[in-house]
Design an enzyme around this catalytic site. Structure first.
Site, mmCIF file in Angstrom:
data_model
loop_
_atom_site.group_PDB
_atom_site.id
_atom_site.type_symbol
_atom_site.label_atom_id
_atom_site.label_comp_id
_atom_site.label_asym_id
_atom_site.label_seq_id
_atom_site.Cartn_x
_atom_site.Cartn_y
_atom_site.Cartn_z
ATOM 1 N N GLU A 61 0.847 -1.396 -0.187
ATOM 2 C CA GLU A 61 -0.001 0.136 -0.344
ATOM 3 C C GLU A 61 0.695 1.466 0.210
ATOM 4 O O GLU A 61 0.082 2.320 -0.735
ATOM 5 C CB GLU A 61 -0.776 -0.081 0.957
ATOM 6 C CG GLU A 61 -1.817 -0.785 1.433
ATOM 7 C CD GLU A 61 -1.810 -2.464 1.715
ATOM 8 O OE1 GLU A 61 -0.182 -2.809 1.642
ATOM 9 O OE2 GLU A 61 -2.069 -3.466 1.081
ATOM 10 N N HIS A 130 -11.573 -3.874 10.453
ATOM 11 C CA HIS A 130 -11.601 -3.672 8.840
ATOM 12 C C HIS A 130 -12.851 -3.314 8.403
ATOM 13 O O HIS A 130 -13.703 -3.071 7.507
ATOM 14 C CB HIS A 130 -12.257 -5.866 8.912
ATOM 15 C CG HIS A 130 -11.277 -6.225 7.765
ATOM 16 N ND1 HIS A 130 -9.759 -6.522 8.066
ATOM 17 C CD2 HIS A 130 -11.622 -7.068 7.036
ATOM 18 C CE1 HIS A 130 -9.442 -7.399 6.866
ATOM 19 N NE2 HIS A 130 -10.581 -7.571 6.506
#
Lengths: 352, 322
Positions: A61, A130
């Protein structure tokens, strides 16, 4: 011409139109060309525009955010996407130290026209890593724009505006909105960044909301209306820049503010709204502004804990009742919920 | 190698040396009010790479970027004005010594977070590939940067997509005061890490200017002809303290003997001696070269000192591109 499509389809359409309009637009993200196409938002792009402009990426990322920044310094407009905001936290170095300040720290020369799509959520046991709603974290960084569309039309219009903005934009989608349907223009419409929408006009109280909380607020507004309370609902659309004139004008009209937020309350967007309204509209306020956000704990996974963690339309009604000193009924809202609290509706079958 | 190229390299290295040493000399005036990382002793790599690259090739760098910027053709006056934090600086006084840019020279920026510009160079490489041009994207970094995760992410992606990127690692053996032996396992070479990720990697003596120039020319030619990324590691040594104008061999993280051994291998004197020995330049020519550089430096310092600071309203300007 507009027709009714889902929020996810509206995002997909914005991609197609942006990439058709400008060959400098590219997009990448983990799973962007897989069979699920990031909840359907990126389906068909690679077939149409090829693998040089639409590509899957390594699980890297931070590095890939830097790659987007570097490409943007030579005229490319990258659109990155991450299926969960939480993974993008690995890229805060590149976002904060490079993207946010490149234009400023080099005296206004190059700029970084990148768009980063991040998906947030609630429910379905997504839990602590999440489903974090960390919009305030990004809004805190000077040099970043942060947008959070609620409707399908705004999802399309704001994504197009973000892609063609010359600055880094963090574009945050709520997973519970992807299946929401709405009228969306067929043409490549752009919703200006930094402009709020007055979703409902009202007299007694101003609700300032954004993203999924606007949906909960709409349910609350109907029930409040039936009990004789008229609320004005402002959907911010852009968290930064934030449309203060619209917020202030509404509070000056109603004299009351309830700020809603999908994220944790400390240093939240709602906290900033309450603070600025308190400073700028004190004379117009009939009582202390209030906010409704998440408690300062990590996101729990169990449904029994989520039930007391997330705010719903019932909580909004009761907060308004508390401000007005009235006992208000939420029975109708409770009866409307024919599906469990940890999913957005019967359409949602998991697994993520 | 033509003498012309070697003499140009000498001029560029001397210029970097004299600029850095003049900054060191004048830093105590307290007019250059920002952290300043001098590259005295490690001028070779920036000068050689800058000489081989074209102006339309891109370069990015680190906190210790003066030599890379000047080598690539960055404007000296605007660099010094930036170090003086003046409005005429290359970043308008908003960056300082660690944030240099000269777009006309293809120097796309230097930043202060270790490893932070490595993925940007790969992104510029991606943009070159998308546009189909024959440019090259180059990034300078040190031995500390290869300890950052972003280094691996970036080199790996450049290898995956075979992007036209030149990775240049100046291994000066220290990350601030921490020697490489405390940070990386013995016997593991930095260039071997890059090779393991699938990038053609070589290494050399960063204080041997003509050898460095040869290696850079070869790598750039290979990238330019579509060979994909290349990785070069050069060992070298900074003479002065990590940040600031002084020598710090007495404080205990490295020895005076180690410093003196590297100073014996002064790359500027070495190249000058080699060129004098083979008659590529005369003593008079070297003296004239030095005089010309010193005049340029004096004029640039005057420009920096006499330039105005940014106006207060600049504070709010350029947060966003309008």
């Amino acid at each position: 011409m507009s027709r009714i499509i889902t929020y996810a389809k509206a995002i997909n359409e914005a991609y197609f139109q942006a990439m058709e309009q400008d060959p400098a637009v590219i997009c990448f993200g983990l799973g962007i060309d897989d069979p699920k196409g990031v909840f359907g938002t990126t389906l068909g792009l690679q077939d149409r525009f090829g693998s040089a402009r639409v590509f899957d990426m390594p699980t890297a990322e931070n590095g890939m955010t830097g790659v987007a920044i570097g490409a943007s310094l030579n005229g490319i407009r990258p659109v990155m996407c991450h299926q969960r905001l939480d993974f993008f936290l690995l890229a805060l170095d590149q976002l904060v130290n490079n993207a946010a300040k490149w234009h400023y720290m080099f005296g206004g020369q190059d700029s970084v026209p990148i768009t980063i799509r991040l998906i947030i959520g609630r429910g379905w046991g997504q839990g602590p890593t999440h489903s974090q709603n960390l919009q305030a974290l990004f809004a805190h960084i000077p040099g970043l724009k942060v947008v959070m569309p609620t409707t399908a039309e705004d999802a399309k219009g704001l994504l197009l505006a973000s892609i063609f903005d010359d600055n880094p934009v963090v574009f945050i989608e709520h997973r519970w909105l992807h299946n929401l349907e709405g009228h969306v223009p067929e043409e490549a419409c752009r919703t200006p960044l930094g402009k709020a929408a007055t979703v409902r006009e009202g007299r007694d109280l101003t609700m300032v909301s954004f993203s999924y909380m606007t949906i909960e607020a709409l349910h609350a507004l109907d029930v409040l209306e039936k009990q004789g309370i008229s609320c004005e609902l402002i959907d911010l659309r852009s968290i930064k820049p934030l449309d203060w004139p619209t917020v202030f004008a509404s509070v000056r009209k109603t004299g009351r503010l309830l700020a809603l937020d999908t994220g944790p309350e400390f240093c939240s967007v709602a906290a900033e709204v309450v603070a600025r309204v308190g400073m700028e509209c004190f004379d117009a306020l009939r009582q202390a502004p209030q906010r409704l956000a998440l408690p300062d704990v990590p996101t729990p996974s169990s449904p029994s804990l989520k039930k007391v963690f997330y705010q719903r339309s019932e909580d909004i009604v009761q907060a308004v009742g508390g401000m007005l000193g009235r006992e208000l009924s939420v029975a109708e809202l409770e009866q409307q919920r024919t599906w469990p609290l940890d999913v957005p509706g019967e359409w949602f079958r998991g697994p993520f | 190698m033509t003498d012309h190229r070697a003499v140009n390299l000498l001029r560029s290295m001397k210029r970097i040396r004299l600029v850095e040493e003049t900054i060191a000399e004048r830093y105590a005036e307290w007019k250059m009010r920002c952290p300043t990382h001098l590259c005295t002793g490690q001028e070779t790599v920036g000068a050689a790479v800058g000489q081989v690259l074209r102006p339309d090739d891109f370069a990015l760098s680190t906190h210790r970027s003066h030599g890379h910027y000047l080598g690539k053709g960055g404007d000296l006056k605007r660099m010094l004005a930036e170090i003086y934090l003046k409005g005429t600086g290359c970043s308008g006084g908003k960056g300082g010594s660690m944030h240099l840019i000269d777009r006309e020279a293809g120097f796309k920026g230097s930043t202060a977070i270790v490893g932070g510009t490595i993925p940007l160079a790969v992104g510029l490489g991606l943009s070159i590939a998308l546009k189909g041009s024959d440019q090259i994207s180059c990034v300078f970094f040190g031995d500390g940067a290869v300890e950052e995760g972003v280094f691996y992410e970036s080199v790996s992606f450049a290898a995956l997509k075979q992007l036209p990127v030149l990775f240049v690692c100046e291994n000066n053996f220290y990350s601030v005061y921490t020697p490489v032996a405390k940070r990386q396992p013995a016997g593991r070479a930095i260039h071997a890490l890059a090779a393991a990720m699938g990038v053609n990697a070589r290494h050399g003596d960063g204080n041997d200017p003509l050898a460095v120039l040869d290696q850079v020319e070869a790598a750039v030619a290979e990238i330019r002809s579509g060979g994909g990324p290349r990785f070069l590691e050069f060992e070298t040594y900074r003479w002065r303290e990590h940040c600031g104008p002084n020598y710090d061999n007495h404080i205990g993280y490295r020895t005076e003997a180690e410093f003196l051994a590297w100073k014996e291998r002064d790359p500027v004197l070495r190249l000058e001696a080699e060129l004098l020995a083979r008659g590529a330049v005369t003593g008079e020519q070297v003296a004239a070269m030095t005089d010309t550089i010193n005049e340029e430096i004096a004029a640039a310092f005057l420009f920096a000192e006499q330039s105005p600071f940014p106006a207060p309203e600049e504070l709010h300007a350029q947060v966003f591109k309008q």
